[in-house]
Design an enzyme around this catalytic site. Structure first.
Site, PDB file in Angstrom:
ATOM      1  NE  ARG A   1      -3.329  -0.141   2.820  1.00  0.00           N
ATOM      2  CZ  ARG A   1      -3.869  -0.571   3.960  1.00  0.00           C
ATOM      3  NH1 ARG A   1      -3.745   0.165   5.068  1.00  0.00           N
ATOM      4  NH2 ARG A   1      -4.502  -1.721   3.999  1.00  0.00           N
TER       5      ARG A   1
ATOM      6  CG  HIS B   1      -1.076  -3.127   4.180  1.00  0.00           C
ATOM      7  ND1 HIS B   1      -1.320  -4.271   3.458  1.00  0.00           N
ATOM      8  CD2 HIS B   1      -1.938  -3.151   5.222  1.00  0.00           C
ATOM      9  CE1 HIS B   1      -2.299  -4.961   4.033  1.00  0.00           C
ATOM     10  NE2 HIS B   1      -2.684  -4.302   5.112  1.00  0.00           N
TER      11      HIS B   1
ATOM     12  CD  GLU C   1      -7.632  -4.575  10.597  1.00  0.00           C
ATOM     13  OE1 GLU C   1      -8.065  -3.410  10.630  1.00  0.00           O
ATOM     14  OE2 GLU C   1      -6.632  -4.912   9.905  1.00  0.00           O
TER      15      GLU C   1
ATOM     16  CG  HIS D   1      -3.381  -6.810   9.174  1.00  0.00           C
ATOM     17  ND1 HIS D   1      -3.414  -5.592   8.524  1.00  0.00           N
ATOM     18  CD2 HIS D   1      -2.178  -6.873   9.790  1.00  0.00           C
ATOM     19  CE1 HIS D   1      -2.278  -4.957   8.740  1.00  0.00           C
ATOM     20  NE2 HIS D   1      -1.508  -5.713   9.508  1.00  0.00           N
TER      21      HIS D   1
ATOM     22  CG  ASP E   1      -5.330  -6.498   4.662  1.00  0.00           C
ATOM     23  OD1 ASP E   1      -4.648  -6.807   5.656  1.00  0.00           O
ATOM     24  OD2 ASP E   1      -5.636  -5.321   4.395  1.00  0.00           O
TER      25      ASP E   1
END
Length: 220
Positions: free
Chosen positions: A89, A134, A199, A202, A141
């Protein structure tokens, strides 16, 4: 089975001559990897493509991609595989998330992604942050799918639901949903990934190659 998985993980750790630069396209390393790159489209908590996502590609460090290939190989005998929602990301995407989270007027995706959570609490609760693992290229993910038809296993919540029910060990989900979360978590841990308790989707590679570097090149 444990011996097989360990062997796969060691084999996946060996570099290949085709790799260059900080990232590789995980689809070329992980056979049969299913892509559902949410931030390149509008099916996400912002409701539009996110800054920095110019293509639906899963980019990862070579080390993370090879570890993910080991996970994929270990799941195949069970008729299962991996579907990824987000990989590398860019920092500009993280900044886009942050700006959105600070805009109280934009709640158009609330019903789908944070129906029980006040948007003002997303930072405090750890769902949005000004820096993301990320951006280091070794966090992913993902979920489990059936190889026969590509359907996702029931994990109890959808991806990116900002809610306490998304915590891996949340007690209020059905037994089968809890088992599916554990199957994913255990397979990822065996291949060298560390989970994020809040999460279920993740995971970050332990011993990642760029622990202190956040990249900003677009996904293209």
């Amino acid at each position: 089975m444990r011996t097989l998985v360990t062997g796969l993980a060691l084999a996946a750790a060996q570099p290949t001559a085709a790799e260059a630069g900080p990232f590789v396209d995980a689809s070329g390393v992980v056979p049969g990897l299913v892509l559902d790159m949410r931030y390149a489209g509008s099916n996400n908590f912002i409701g539009r493509p996110v800054a920095g996502y110019e293509a639906s590609r899963c980019l990862l460090t070579p080390q993370a991609a090879r570890a993910l290939a080991a996970v994929q190989a270990s799941l195949a005998p069970e008729g299962l595989g991996l579907k990824v929602f987000d990989c590398y990301r860019p920092r500009r995407a993280v900044a886009d998330f942050t700006a959105w989270a600070r805009d109280p007027a934009d709640t158009r995706m609330k019903t789908a992604f944070y129906p029980r959570t006040d948007k003002a609490d997303l930072f405090r609760l750890g769902y949005i942050a000004e820096r993301s693992s990320h951006s280091r290229g070794s966090t992913v993910d993902l979920t489990l799918v059936r190889l026969a038809d590509g359907t996702e296993l029931d994990m109890g919540t959808p991806f990116d639901l900002f809610d306490e029910a998304s915590a891996t060990e949340f007690p209020g989900i059905a037994p089968e949903q809890a088992r599916n979360r554990r199957r994913l978590r255990d397979a990822m841990i065996r291949a060298g990934f560390a989970p994020y308790a809040q999460e279920w989707w993740h995971f970050t590679l332990k011993g990642e190659p760029f622990p202190a570097t956040s990249f900003d090149q677009p996904v293209r």
